[in-house]
Write a protein that holds these residues in place. Structure first.
Motif, PDB file in Angstrom:
ATOM      1  N   ALA A 153       0.836  -1.201   0.000  1.00  0.00           N
ATOM      2  CA  ALA A 153       0.000   0.000   0.000  1.00  0.00           C
ATOM      3  C   ALA A 153       0.872   1.253   0.000  1.00  0.00           C
ATOM      4  O   ALA A 153       1.886   1.327   0.686  1.00  0.00           O
ATOM      5  CB  ALA A 153      -0.900  -0.001   1.219  1.00  0.00           C
ATOM      6  N   ARG A 154       0.478   2.212  -0.779  1.00  0.00           N
ATOM      7  CA  ARG A 154       1.114   3.520  -0.808  1.00  0.00           C
ATOM      8  C   ARG A 154       0.002   4.550  -0.815  1.00  0.00           C
ATOM      9  O   ARG A 154      -1.045   4.337  -1.409  1.00  0.00           O
ATOM     10  CB  ARG A 154       1.978   3.689  -2.045  1.00  0.00           C
ATOM     11  N   GLY A 155       0.279   5.658  -0.153  1.00  0.00           N
ATOM     12  CA  GLY A 155      -0.784   6.635  -0.120  1.00  0.00           C
ATOM     13  C   GLY A 155      -0.344   7.986   0.373  1.00  0.00           C
ATOM     14  O   GLY A 155       0.833   8.217   0.669  1.00  0.00           O
ATOM     15  N   HIS A 156      -1.318   8.850   0.465  1.00  0.00           N
ATOM     16  CA  HIS A 156      -1.100  10.218   0.908  1.00  0.00           C
ATOM     17  C   HIS A 156      -2.226  10.559   1.887  1.00  0.00           C
ATOM     18  O   HIS A 156      -3.396  10.324   1.602  1.00  0.00           O
ATOM     19  CB  HIS A 156      -1.139  11.161  -0.300  1.00  0.00           C
ATOM     20  N   VAL A 157      -1.860  11.093   3.029  1.00  0.00           N
ATOM     21  CA  VAL A 157      -2.833  11.519   4.021  1.00  0.00           C
ATOM     22  C   VAL A 157      -2.827  13.041   4.071  1.00  0.00           C
ATOM     23  O   VAL A 157      -1.770  13.657   4.172  1.00  0.00           O
ATOM     24  CB  VAL A 157      -2.498  10.955   5.427  1.00  0.00           C
ATOM     25  N   SER A 158      -3.991  13.627   4.001  1.00  0.00           N
ATOM     26  CA  SER A 158      -4.141  15.076   4.134  1.00  0.00           C
ATOM     27  C   SER A 158      -4.933  15.332   5.408  1.00  0.00           C
ATOM     28  O   SER A 158      -6.043  14.831   5.570  1.00  0.00           O
ATOM     29  CB  SER A 158      -4.893  15.629   2.928  1.00  0.00           C
ATOM     30  N   LEU A 159      -4.345  16.086   6.308  1.00  0.00           N
ATOM     31  CA  LEU A 159      -4.957  16.349   7.599  1.00  0.00           C
ATOM     32  C   LEU A 159      -5.115  17.853   7.772  1.00  0.00           C
ATOM     33  O   LEU A 159      -4.137  18.593   7.689  1.00  0.00           O
ATOM     34  CB  LEU A 159      -4.069  15.765   8.709  1.00  0.00           C
ATOM     35  N   THR A 160      -6.327  18.305   7.988  1.00  0.00           N
ATOM     36  CA  THR A 160      -6.599  19.725   8.224  1.00  0.00           C
ATOM     37  C   THR A 160      -7.057  19.874   9.670  1.00  0.00           C
ATOM     38  O   THR A 160      -8.043  19.261  10.074  1.00  0.00           O
ATOM     39  CB  THR A 160      -7.700  20.236   7.280  1.00  0.00           C
ATOM     40  N   ILE A 161      -6.313  20.673  10.429  1.00  0.00           N
ATOM     41  CA  ILE A 161      -6.625  20.870  11.839  1.00  0.00           C
ATOM     42  C   ILE A 161      -6.541  22.355  12.176  1.00  0.00           C
ATOM     43  O   ILE A 161      -5.875  23.113  11.474  1.00  0.00           O
ATOM     44  CB  ILE A 161      -5.651  20.073  12.743  1.00  0.00           C
ATOM     45  N   PRO A 162      -7.205  22.773  13.256  1.00  0.00           N
ATOM     46  CA  PRO A 162      -7.099  24.179  13.667  1.00  0.00           C
ATOM     47  C   PRO A 162      -5.666  24.531  14.058  1.00  0.00           C
ATOM     48  O   PRO A 162      -4.891  23.666  14.491  1.00  0.00           O
ATOM     49  CB  PRO A 162      -8.017  24.262  14.884  1.00  0.00           C
TER      50      PRO A 162
END
Length: 181
Positions: A153-162
């Protein structure tokens, strides 16, 4: 502050300080008020007390910080100075006017499972931060994952936080990455 409700009075004071006093170096509250520049948390405490609202400066440690067993009140581990005010008995309001992202009300989520250090008559008092004083902020997460024919598995995580959570989250991710290596 002409408000009848002490919490509203505190919030109006908070907003006035943000508009009227520029963040700067730590100085006595009288000097910060006179120069309209300096660390505002101490001035906020002094003005709240003069309005009859109990308030104190508290050293705090967020919940992402590693804890020691047994707990130790080492002041260098408590890097954040916060204001703890009690506008009405049993009602606690937290604030931080210093730095880039001032806030008022509940503690930001990264203080969940955090600790505080404040002075008492017998010396420093180490206490957990009350979970009821910690707010919840919404965030967003997206995952783009592909699995090749071999099952990798390969991937990209996008996390938006305050913004208030970014520093603690970066520290957590660095620690986790170091433990994996």
């Amino acid at each position: 502050c002409s408000s009848d409700l002490p919490t509203e009075k505190l919030e109006r004071l908070f907003l006035w300080l943000l508009e009227s006093v520029e963040d700067g170096r730590r100085s006595p509250p009288e000097r910060v008020l006179r120069r309209a520049r300096g660390k505002r948390n101490g001035l906020f405490v002094a003005l709240a007390r003069s309005a009859g609202i109990p308030a104190d400066l508290v050293l705090a440690q967020d919940g992402l910080h590693p804890t020691r067993t047994p707990p130790s009140p080492r002041t260098r581990e408590f890097r954040t100075r916060l204001v703890r005010a009690e506008p009405r008995p049993g009602v606690i309001v937290w604030a931080n006017l210093d730095g880039e992202h001032p806030w008022f009300g509940l503690l930001p989520p990264h203080y969940a499972r955090g600790r505080s250090l404040h002075s008492g008559s017998q010396g420093p008092i180490l206490a957990p931060l009350d979970p009821e004083s910690v707010g919840r902020w919404a965030g967003d997460c997206a995952l783009d994952l592909t699995i090749d024919p071999q099952g990798a598995a390969r991937g990209h995580v996008s996390l938006t936080i305050p913004a208030g959570q970014a520093h603690g989250t970066r520290r957590f991710l660095r620690t986790a990455r170091a433990q994996v290596k």
